[in-house]
Design a protein around this motif. Structure first.
Motif: not given
Length: 312
Positions: A261-272
């Motif tokens: 979901p928007a605002g949640e941390e993802a895996s390394p190198f996935s940037f919003d």
């Protein structure tokens, strides 16, 4: 031949830099806390760079043409270095990071997605410095890594006792097990095991550099005469899906993705958020970069080779 001091320099790109400086015929002195012996022919000074009196005493009467600082993370460390090396060196090169451009960590001029971020987005000459913050607290510093780097750059830019240059490194990959952050191994391991990888819905591109190329660029920066910051990244931005595709092609297995979901941390190198760097200044000054597509498959192969064998 120049007399070059490397602060840090006992692992990864810093270790390669020391080897390259020595191979190029320079007289090299490494300053660190003595955790690993230097290569043959390299002088070592054992000292804690945070202890100004001990560092000054350990250096004695040594002087250098250039200092390359691999481990400067705070304005306090930068101020200590500025006092210790004023009058000891002509040139001071600090290794910094792409994270200084992260808009999530500071109010920065907006750069539209798709537009590479230039050096002037963060000007160390005008960036504010707050020496009284708890920079000695490890948890505080970890949470404010980007700001610590910005302020360290600013202190050195204003020091006045030497000419100052900054290398802002992209995300560094390659070297298999030497890549101590484990970020590439995160992808190779998960794809190989069929585990899910978390990504943003609209993941934006970033930039990378292989550790060998960063060592080459630092060698170049040490012996050049430019001042101020330069961005160090290979040509060709990649987003997280591009990276996963390279890994999947090598592993021969379909990756499993989960969109967060928007605002949640993802895996390394996935940037919003967008902060992929522009490397035009370094090119104009004479450095030639590789293309990410040329070296990334080899870095992925090294990471896979470094994976621990499964237990039976």
């Amino acid at each position: 031949m120049q007399r070059i001091c490397v602060i840090g320099g006992n692992r990864y790109a810093g270790k390669l830099l020391v080897e390259r400086l020595r191979a190029a015929g320079h007289r090299v002195t490494v300053v660190n806390r003595g955790s690993a012996p230097p290569p043959v022919g390299v002088e070592r000074v054992v000292a804690d760079r945070n202890d100004e009196a001990a560092l000054t005493a350990a250096l004695g009467h040594r002087t250098f043409d250039v200092v390359v600082d691999q481990v400067c993370y705070t304005p306090v460390q930068a101020a200590t270095a500025a006092r210790v090396f004023a009058g000891r060196t002509r040139r001071y090169v600090m290794t910094s990071t792409i994270e200084v451009y992260d808009p999530a960590t500071a109010a920065l001029p907006a750069v539209p997605p798709g537009t590479p971020v230039p050096e002037e987005t963060v000007d160390p000459v005008t960036w504010p410095v707050a020496m009284d913050l708890p920079w000695h607290d490890g948890a505080y510093l970890e949470a404010r890594y980007a700001e610590g780097k910005r302020q360290a750059e600013a202190v050195l830019a204003r020091a006045g006792g030497f000419e100052s240059a900054v290398v802002r490194s992209a995300h560094v990959l390659g070297g298999g097990a030497q890549e101590f952050t484990g970020r590439l191994a995160h992808y190779t391991g998960r794809v190989a095991r069929g585990e899910e990888i978390t990504v943003h819905a609209n993941a934006l591109p970033t930039v990378f550099i292989p550790h060998e190329e960063l060592a080459d660029l630092l060698l170049w920066a040490a012996t050049a005469d430019f001042t101020g910051p330069v961005n160090a990244c290979s040509d060709g931005p990649f987003d997280v899906h591009d990276l996963i595709a390279v890994v999947a092609a090598r592993v021969g297995r379909e990756p499993v993705r989960r969109t967060v979901p928007a605002g949640e941390e993802a895996s390394p190198f996935s940037f919003d958020r967008h902060y992929a760097m522009d490397n035009a200044r370094a090119k104009e000054l004479g450095f030639s970069f590789s293309r990410t597509t040329d070296w990334l498959p080899g870095a992925v192969a090294e990471a896979l080779a470094a994976e621990p064998s499964p237990t039976v």
